[in-house]
Write a protein that holds these residues in place. Structure first.
Motif, PDB file in Angstrom:
ATOM      1  N   ALA A  88     -81.815  19.132  42.421  1.00 33.77           N
ATOM      2  CA  ALA A  88     -80.518  20.332  42.576  1.00 33.77           C
ATOM      3  C   ALA A  88     -79.774  20.374  42.185  1.00 33.77           C
ATOM      4  O   ALA A  88     -78.966  20.466  41.851  1.00 33.77           O
ATOM      5  N   ILE A  89     -78.781  19.251  42.128  1.00 31.39           N
ATOM      6  CA  ILE A  89     -77.707  18.993  41.673  1.00 31.39           C
ATOM      7  C   ILE A  89     -77.829  18.895  39.893  1.00 31.39           C
ATOM      8  O   ILE A  89     -76.512  19.180  39.188  1.00 31.39           O
ATOM      9  N   PHE A  90     -78.920  18.454  39.529  1.00 34.09           N
ATOM     10  CA  PHE A  90     -79.111  18.760  37.617  1.00 34.09           C
ATOM     11  C   PHE A  90     -79.310  20.036  37.409  1.00 34.09           C
ATOM     12  O   PHE A  90     -78.121  20.634  36.672  1.00 34.09           O
ATOM     13  N   TYR A  91     -79.698  20.765  38.560  1.00 31.89           N
ATOM     14  CA  TYR A  91     -79.862  22.870  37.735  1.00 31.89           C
ATOM     15  C   TYR A  91     -78.612  22.770  38.738  1.00 31.89           C
ATOM     16  O   TYR A  91     -78.111  23.863  37.875  1.00 31.89           O
ATOM     17  N   GLY A  92     -78.690  22.671  39.745  1.00 33.20           N
ATOM     18  CA  GLY A  92     -77.053  23.275  39.844  1.00 33.20           C
ATOM     19  C   GLY A  92     -75.796  22.652  38.903  1.00 33.20           C
ATOM     20  O   GLY A  92     -75.317  23.957  38.309  1.00 33.20           O
ATOM     21  N   LEU A  93     -76.289  21.842  38.239  1.00 29.59           N
ATOM     22  CA  LEU A  93     -74.763  21.596  36.563  1.00 29.59           C
ATOM     23  C   LEU A  93     -75.061  22.361  36.166  1.00 29.59           C
ATOM     24  O   LEU A  93     -74.704  22.834  35.434  1.00 29.59           O
ATOM     25  N   ARG A  94     -76.615  22.571  35.420  1.00 25.60           N
ATOM     26  CA  ARG A  94     -76.764  23.511  34.395  1.00 25.60           C
ATOM     27  C   ARG A  94     -76.512  25.069  34.996  1.00 25.60           C
ATOM     28  O   ARG A  94     -76.049  25.246  34.293  1.00 25.60           O
ATOM     29  N   THR A  95     -76.433  25.591  34.892  1.00 21.66           N
ATOM     30  CA  THR A  95     -75.813  26.475  36.209  1.00 21.66           C
ATOM     31  C   THR A  95     -74.250  27.067  35.882  1.00 21.66           C
ATOM     32  O   THR A  95     -74.219  27.700  35.632  1.00 21.66           O
ATOM     33  N   SER A  96     -73.913  25.823  36.229  1.00 22.02           N
ATOM     34  CA  SER A  96     -72.457  25.626  36.749  1.00 22.02           C
ATOM     35  C   SER A  96     -71.896  25.493  34.781  1.00 22.02           C
ATOM     36  O   SER A  96     -70.342  26.161  34.896  1.00 22.02           O
ATOM     37  N   ILE A  97     -72.609  24.841  34.304  1.00 25.70           N
ATOM     38  CA  ILE A  97     -71.640  24.354  33.099  1.00 25.70           C
ATOM     39  C   ILE A  97     -71.707  26.169  32.405  1.00 25.70           C
ATOM     40  O   ILE A  97     -71.209  25.992  31.426  1.00 25.70           O
ATOM     41  N   LEU A  98     -72.663  26.259  32.470  1.00 19.88           N
ATOM     42  CA  LEU A  98     -73.524  27.669  31.582  1.00 19.88           C
ATOM     43  C   LEU A  98     -72.407  28.854  31.575  1.00 19.88           C
ATOM     44  O   LEU A  98     -71.631  29.413  30.550  1.00 19.88           O
ATOM     45  N   VAL A  99     -72.719  29.000  33.068  1.00 18.11           N
ATOM     46  CA  VAL A  99     -71.368  29.969  33.571  1.00 18.11           C
ATOM     47  C   VAL A  99     -70.199  29.105  33.447  1.00 18.11           C
ATOM     48  O   VAL A  99     -68.976  30.980  32.954  1.00 18.11           O
TER      49      VAL A  99
END
Length: 300
Positions: free
Chosen positions: A93-104
């Motif tokens: 969940a953290i790895f996927y959450g980082l993807r979204t946060s960095i992309l945004v």
């Protein structure tokens, strides 16, 4: 050996290489760079290195709900950082959450950079009523907390990745506009700009091919700071429930999802995503500090 040293000296004379050497000459900046790019690599490779797709409902098992760190599921799967209330692996969940946060953060910062830089150049070069109008909007917006503006916009636009990017752009463009406008006021009076006018160069060529490159140094610092600000603000909005929907992974949503379990001693659901968010913002701030030292001659 002498030839090698001469070659190295010539390479260091190149602006980009010299800039990178100055950036990485600080141990703290080097630490921030290594830490940030490590986080980016983890985020990019999330679909391949994550033990589980945390947003695939078919892979979740409620019997694995709220398992503590280093627990083993009924299927023999090891959860190094535990699971949340829905049985999602916190590491994944953290790895996927980082993807979204960095992309945004990247998209919002880049769009805000383009909008703010363009308006800042226009305000600083043309002056007059154009400058007055743009800067009054900037002053008015800076007098209101950023998070309040973002909350109001999201209340009107609704939740979603596109809407939160628009809200962040609306919040951040003013910082770029003010910075570029200040630099443009200085550059527009210099001889190379006056020479460009006498040679018949168009206004847009003078702005974007001559003034902008000489005003870009302070913008790099603002860009790094606002990138970190965008990631933190997106997490805050998602934590408050007005940012990304529950179907989109986000560090802010993960922290919010585990907040109710803190009093029960199930700290890992909120703490580990919070640490990931802290490290991301911290690494960017370390880089921004060194960029400020490089671009501000008074600090040398």
């Amino acid at each position: 050996m002498a030839n090698m040293n001469e070659t190295q000296i010539k390479q260091l004379e190149r602006p980009m290489l010299r800039f990178l050497v100055e950036l990485l000459s600080s141990k703290l900046a080097l630490l921030g760079t290594v830490l940030f790019f490590s986080i980016v690599i983890l985020a990019i490779l999330a679909p391949w290195i994550s033990p589980q797709n945390p947003y695939d409902l078919g892979s979740l098992n409620l019997l694995d709900s709220r398992l503590p760190p280093n627990s083993e599921s009924m299927d023999g799967v090891r959860y190094w950082l535990g699971t949340d209330g829905q049985g999602r692996d916190m590491t994944s969940a953290i790895f996927y959450g980082l993807r979204t946060s960095i992309l945004v953060g990247v998209v919002a910062s880049v769009v805000a950079l383009v909008v703010g830089t363009t308006l800042g150049l226009i305000a600083g070069y043309f002056r007059g009523w154009v400058d007055g109008l743009i800067m009054r909007v900037v002053d008015l917006q800076l007098s209101v907390p950023s998070i309040l503006i973002a909350i109001v916009l999201l209340a009107v636009l609704g939740r979603g990745v596109g809407n939160i990017i628009l809200a962040l752009v609306a919040v951040q463009w003013v910082y770029f506009a003010r910075t570029v406008r200040s630099s443009c006021l200085v550059e527009r009076e210099k001889e190379y700009v006056q020479a460009g006018r006498l040679m018949g160069y168009s206004t847009w060529r003078i702005l974007f091919r001559h003034i902008l490159p000489n005003s870009i140094a302070p913008v790099t610092v603002v860009m790094t700071v606002e990138f970190a600000h965008a990631i933190a603000l997106e997490a805050t909005l998602s934590f408050l429930g007005v940012g990304l929907p529950v179907t989109e992974p986000s560090l802010g949503f993960l922290i919010s999802a585990g907040f109710n379990y803190l009093l029960n001693g199930e700290y890992w659901i909120s703490i580990f995503p919070g640490i990931a968010l802290l490290l991301t913002v911290f690494s960017l701030n370390l880089i921004a500090d060194q960029l400020r030292d490089i671009t501000d001659p008074r600090l040398k």
